[in-house]
Enzyme design. Structure first.
Site, PDB file in Angstrom:
ATOM      1  N   ASP A 225       0.861  -1.190   0.000  1.00  0.00           N
ATOM      2  CA  ASP A 225       0.000   0.000   0.000  1.00  0.00           C
ATOM      3  C   ASP A 225       0.897   1.240   0.000  1.00  0.00           C
ATOM      4  OD1 ASP A 225      -2.198   1.847   0.477  1.00  0.00           O
ATOM      5  OD2 ASP A 225      -3.351   0.123   1.133  1.00  0.00           O
ATOM      6  N   HIS A 248       2.039   2.006  -3.212  1.00  0.00           N
ATOM      7  CA  HIS A 248       1.137   2.976  -3.815  1.00  0.00           C
ATOM      8  C   HIS A 248       1.706   4.394  -3.816  1.00  0.00           C
ATOM      9  CE1 HIS A 248      -2.586   0.153  -3.169  1.00  0.00           C
ATOM     10  NE2 HIS A 248      -1.603  -0.408  -3.840  1.00  0.00           N
TER      11      HIS A 248
END
Ligand code: NAG
Ligand code: NAG
Ligand code: NAG
Ligand code: NAG
Ligand code: NAG
Length: 401
Positions: A225, A248
Site C-alpha cells: 500500500d 502505492h
C-alpha cells in the site's frame, strides 16, 4: 582472615558499590525472556519496561539482545520518569502467526507505545509481523470470505509520543500498517527499512495522523500500500531521502470522508525516488469534505515507471461512480511541484482532477519533465479546475491562470 583474601574482599566491596548505584539498563533476559521464539516473552518485556520507566535516572534503556522473541499484543505506557528512554533492539521480535492470538483483544495493534516523551527506539533488530494469515483473510482481497477481516494489527503504534525517535530498525510483513504515528508531537523516523510483498493488503509503510513536526528521512519502504500516507490534523511534516517501491507511493489522504473537516498544512516531500509505484506525488480527497490542504511542496522527486506520477484526485471514491457530485469539498491550495522527473507507466503523467465547486488554487509547477516508460509513446497532462502557474513543464501546459 588469610592475608590473600583482602584483594577479593576489596573487589566484592567495589562490585556491591557499583550495584548500589542506580541501574539504568534493563535487559529482557534478566526478566525471564527465553529468546528462542517459541514461548511468549511479553511478560519479560512489560516488566523490563515498567522498571525502566520508573527508574530515577535521567536516561534509561530497555535492551533486547540477540535472540528471537515472540510477543503477544502489548502496550508500553508512559509517562516515564527518565527524560530519555531508549528501547534498543538487537534481536528479532516476532508476532504470533495466528490471528486467533488476538481473540478478545484490540486487533488494530500489536506493539504500541503510548504517552511516552523522549522515547528512542533503535537498533539493528528485525521486527516480523507474520502477516500472511491476516492477508489470506483480508476483505480487501477476499471480500467473498465469510468473516473476512477489515482491521488487522499495526506493528508499531506510537500514540501521544513526544520528542521521540524510531531509527535503524527493519520491519517486515505487517498484518496491516507497519508504523502508525498518532497524536504525536516531534517525532523522527530515520534509516528504517520496511518491507512487505507488493500484493499484501493495506500494508501502509508509515501512516501519520493527528500529529505535528514529524520528520521521516533516509528510509527504504516497499509494501502493498502507501509507502507513507498522511491523514488528517497534520502540520509541519518533512519527508526526505525515501526510496519508495513497490507500493502505492507517497500520499496525502484520502481526506474529507463523511464530510470531515480537514486540517493539513506545511508539508515538504523531497529528494526521494519512487519506483514501480501506482502513485508518485498524490493528494486525494473525498467530495463533500471541508477544510484545507495547503502549503504542500513536492521537490526533487524521481519517478521510475510510476502509474500516476503527479496526481490530485478531488473526486476520490472507493467505488468508481458511487459518489455523486457534491457542493462542498476540501480546499487544496498553495501546492508546489518543483523539479520532478522520470517516467510514467500510463498515458496521463500529470492529472490534477479538482472539484468544480472548490477548485484547486495557487498551484505552482516548476521544472517538471515526465516521459513515457515506453520510449516514443506520448504522455499528457490533464488538469480540471486547477489554477496556478507553470514554467518548464513537460508534458504541458495544463493549469489555468
Ligand atoms: C500522559 O502523560 C502526561 C505527562 O507527560 C500526563 O500528565 C497525562 O496524564 C498522561 N495521560 C494519560 C492518558 O495517561
Ligand atoms: C542504518 O541502520 C542499519 C541497520 O540497523 C545500520 O547498520 C546502519 O549503520 C544505520 N546507518 C546509519 C547512518 O545510522
Ligand atoms: C510552508 O511549509 C513549510 C514547511 O514545509 C514552512 O517552513 C513554511 O513556513 C510554510 N509557509 C507558510 C507561508 O506557512
Ligand atoms: C476525474 O474524476 C472524474 C470523477 O471521478 C472521472 O470521471 C474522470 O475520468 C477523472 N479524470 C481524469 C483525467 O482522470
Ligand atoms: C487528457 O487530455 C488529453 C489532451 O491532452 C485528452 O485528449 C484526453 O481526452 C484527456 N483524458 C481525460 C481522461 O480527460
Amino acid at each position: 582472615m588469610k592475608k590473600n583474601m583482602f584483594p577479593l574482599m576489596l573487589l566484592l566491596g567495589l562490585v556491591s558499590g557499583i550495584v548500589a548505584w542506580p541501574i539504568d539498563e534493563f535487559n529482557v533476559f534478566n526478566y525471564g525472556a527465553s529468546g528462542f521464539g517459541e514461548v511468549d516473552d511479553s511478560k519479560a518485556f512489560v516488566n523490563a519496561w515498567r522498571d525502566a520507566c520508573n527508574v530515577g535516572t535521567h536516561d534509561a534503556r530497555v535492551i533486547v539482545p540477540k535472540g528471537t522473541f515472540l510477543l503477544n499484543p502489548l502496550m508500553f505506557v508512559g509517562p516515564c520518569n527518565p527524560q530519555i528512554i531508549r528501547f534498543v533492539i538487537f534481536g528479532k521480535i516476532i508476532a504470533p502467526g495466528e490471528p486467533e492470538a488476538w481473540n478478545g483483544r484490540d486487533s488494530s495493534q500489536w506493539i504500541a507505545f503510548k504517552n511516552v516523551t523522549g522515547l528512542n527506539l533503535y537498533g539493528s533488530g528485525l521486527i516480523d509481523g507474520h502477516g500472511m494469515r491476516w492477508w489470506d483473510q483480508s476483505c480487501r482481497y477476499h471480500p467473498e470470505l465469510e468473516g473476512c477481516t477489515k482491521l488487522a494489527p499495526t506493528i508499531f503504534k506510537f500514540i501521544s509520543c513526544k520528542e521521540s525517535t524510531l531509527r535503524d530498525i527493519h520491519l517486515v510483513n505487517s498484518p496491516q500498517t507497519h508504523v502508525l504515528i498518532q497524536y504525536s508531537n516531534g517525532f523522527n523516523v530515520d534509516n528504517v527499512t520496511i518491507q512487505s510483498p507488493e500484493h499484501s493488503p493495506n500494508t501502509d509503510g508509515i501512516h501519520i495522523h493527528s500529529s505535528h513536526f514529524v520528520k521521516i528521512t533516509n528510509s527504504i519502504i516497499g509494501t502493498g500500500d502507501d509507502c507513507i500516507s498522511i491523514g488528517d490534523y497534520i502540520s509541519n511534516i518533512d519527508i526526505a531521502d525515501i526510496h519508495c517501491g513497490p507500493g502505492h507511493g507517497i500520499s496525502i489522504g484520502s481526506l474529507g470522508k463523511n464530510r470531515e473537516v480537514v486540517h493539513v498544512e506545511h508539508i515538504h516531500i523531497r529528494d526521494s525516488t519512487l519506483k514501480g509505484t501506482s502513485n508518485g506525488a498524490r493528494i486525494k480527497t473525498w467530495q463533500g469534505g471541508q477544510g484545507n490542504v495547503r502549503n504542500i511542496t513536492f521537490e526533487n522527486l524521481e519517478f521510475d515507471a510510476v502509474k500516476n506520477p503527479i496526481i490530485i484526485d478531488q473526486n476520490y471514491c472507493d467505488v468508481r461512480g458511487r459518489c455523486k457530485e457534491e457542493e462542498t469539498g476540501v480546499k487544496i491550495s498553495d501546492v508546489i511541484y518543483k523539479h520532478l522527473y522520470g517516467t510514467s507507466s500510463t498515458k496521463i503523467a500529470i492529472n490534477l482532477n479538482c472539484s468544480k465547486s472548490v477548485p484547486c488554487s495557487r498551484i505552482t509547477m516548476d521544472n517538471i519533465n515526465l516521459v513515457s516508460v515506453q520510449q516514443g509513446y506520448p504522455v499528457t497532462a490533464n488538469c480540471t479546475n486547477a489554477k496556478g502557474t507553470e514554467v518548464e513543464v513537460n508534458p504541458g501546459p495544463c493549469l489555468r491562470n
